[in-house]
Design a protein around this motif. Structure first.
Motif, mmCIF file in Angstrom:
data_model
loop_
_atom_site.group_PDB
_atom_site.id
_atom_site.type_symbol
_atom_site.label_atom_id
_atom_site.label_comp_id
_atom_site.label_asym_id
_atom_site.label_seq_id
_atom_site.Cartn_x
_atom_site.Cartn_y
_atom_site.Cartn_z
ATOM 1 N N ILE A 6 0.870 -1.170 0.000
ATOM 2 C CA ILE A 6 0.000 0.000 0.000
ATOM 3 C C ILE A 6 0.911 1.226 0.000
ATOM 4 O O ILE A 6 1.819 1.338 0.825
ATOM 5 C CB ILE A 6 -0.921 0.052 1.233
ATOM 6 C CG1 ILE A 6 -1.842 -1.160 1.279
ATOM 7 C CG2 ILE A 6 -1.728 1.351 1.228
ATOM 8 C CD1 ILE A 6 -2.692 -1.237 2.539
ATOM 9 N N TYR A 77 -1.874 -1.160 -4.067
ATOM 10 C CA TYR A 77 -2.797 -0.046 -3.874
ATOM 11 C C TYR A 77 -2.001 1.250 -3.818
ATOM 12 O O TYR A 77 -1.034 1.360 -3.071
ATOM 13 C CB TYR A 77 -3.568 -0.179 -2.551
ATOM 14 C CG TYR A 77 -4.473 -1.374 -2.498
ATOM 15 C CD1 TYR A 77 -5.781 -1.304 -2.967
ATOM 16 C CD2 TYR A 77 -4.026 -2.577 -1.961
ATOM 17 C CE1 TYR A 77 -6.613 -2.406 -2.909
ATOM 18 C CE2 TYR A 77 -4.855 -3.682 -1.910
ATOM 19 C CZ TYR A 77 -6.146 -3.589 -2.385
ATOM 20 O OH TYR A 77 -6.974 -4.681 -2.335
ATOM 21 N N ILE A 79 -3.002 4.974 -2.795
ATOM 22 C CA ILE A 79 -4.117 5.684 -2.179
ATOM 23 C C ILE A 79 -3.737 7.156 -2.038
ATOM 24 O O ILE A 79 -2.841 7.494 -1.265
ATOM 25 C CB ILE A 79 -4.480 5.077 -0.806
ATOM 26 C CG1 ILE A 79 -4.845 3.590 -0.970
ATOM 27 C CG2 ILE A 79 -5.629 5.869 -0.166
ATOM 28 C CD1 ILE A 79 -5.097 2.849 0.326
ATOM 29 N N ILE A 97 -4.237 -0.743 -8.044
ATOM 30 C CA ILE A 97 -5.564 -0.221 -7.709
ATOM 31 C C ILE A 97 -5.393 1.164 -7.102
ATOM 32 O O ILE A 97 -4.725 1.320 -6.071
ATOM 33 C CB ILE A 97 -6.297 -1.159 -6.727
ATOM 34 C CG1 ILE A 97 -6.522 -2.527 -7.375
ATOM 35 C CG2 ILE A 97 -7.621 -0.534 -6.277
ATOM 36 C CD1 ILE A 97 -6.982 -3.599 -6.418
ATOM 37 N N HIS A 98 -5.970 2.179 -7.766
ATOM 38 C CA HIS A 98 -5.868 3.546 -7.263
ATOM 39 C C HIS A 98 -7.159 3.900 -6.539
ATOM 40 O O HIS A 98 -8.250 3.818 -7.113
ATOM 41 C CB HIS A 98 -5.617 4.541 -8.405
ATOM 42 C CG HIS A 98 -5.582 5.953 -7.935
ATOM 43 N ND1 HIS A 98 -6.332 6.936 -8.507
ATOM 44 C CD2 HIS A 98 -4.904 6.536 -6.923
ATOM 45 C CE1 HIS A 98 -6.117 8.074 -7.864
ATOM 46 N NE2 HIS A 98 -5.256 7.853 -6.901
ATOM 47 N N LYS A 139 -9.571 -6.367 2.270
ATOM 48 C CA LYS A 139 -8.652 -6.156 1.142
ATOM 49 C C LYS A 139 -7.379 -6.937 1.341
ATOM 50 O O LYS A 139 -6.973 -7.270 2.395
ATOM 51 C CB LYS A 139 -8.326 -4.670 0.973
ATOM 52 C CG LYS A 139 -9.519 -3.799 0.733
ATOM 53 C CD LYS A 139 -9.965 -3.880 -0.685
ATOM 54 C CE LYS A 139 -11.091 -2.910 -0.931
ATOM 55 N NZ LYS A 139 -11.682 -3.020 -2.189
#
Length: 139
Positions: A6, A77, A79, A97-98, A139
């Protein structure tokens, strides 16, 4: 097996992304590799350190750094925590994944010292809720 990554991104990597990194280490660190960075590196805001200490989390060992393309390109991810990072973040590969979690910048709060700290606490608490929500979504 390598943990999913992340990457929390913000403008200066001084407040919101540092707070998110601190909470992510607390709530997600057993399952994820956690990083934060900014479009620029402004150093960790002392008020962010203080309000996180109030929450029982020491972020003084974290670094304020600029976005590392190597980490970004291998993240699971990315974020973004502010519109500036969302709009100016380097393009991520399609498999990253944004997510965008927009929060006001507490460093821009005006008023008395108590009012400024209140703005920092509010953003801290909102970020903690989002981290917990992320964890609970499995997640």
């Amino acid at each position: 097996m390598q943990k999913p990554i992340i990457y929390f991104l913000c403008t200066g990597n001084s407040c919101r992304s540092q707070i998110a990194e601190g909470f992510a280490h607390k709530y997600l660190g057993d399952k994820y590799e956690i990083h934060s960075a900014g479009i620029e590196a402004h150093g960790i805001n002392p008020r962010a350190v203080s309000i996180m200490r109030d929450a029982g989390i020491d972020i003084t060992g974290q670094q304020s750094s600029i976005i590392d393309p190597e980490i970004l390109n291998h993240a699971d991810y990315a974020i973004t925590l502010c519109g500036d990072a969302r709009d100016n973040c380097p393009v991520t590969p399609s498999d990253v994944i944004h997510l965008h979690w927009g929060f006001e910048d507490p460093a821009k709060a005006k008023g008395s010292e108590e009012e400024i700290y209140s703005a920092f606490r509010q953003v801290r608490d909102d970020i903690e809720k989002r981290i917990i929500q992320f964890k609970n979504e499995g997640k």
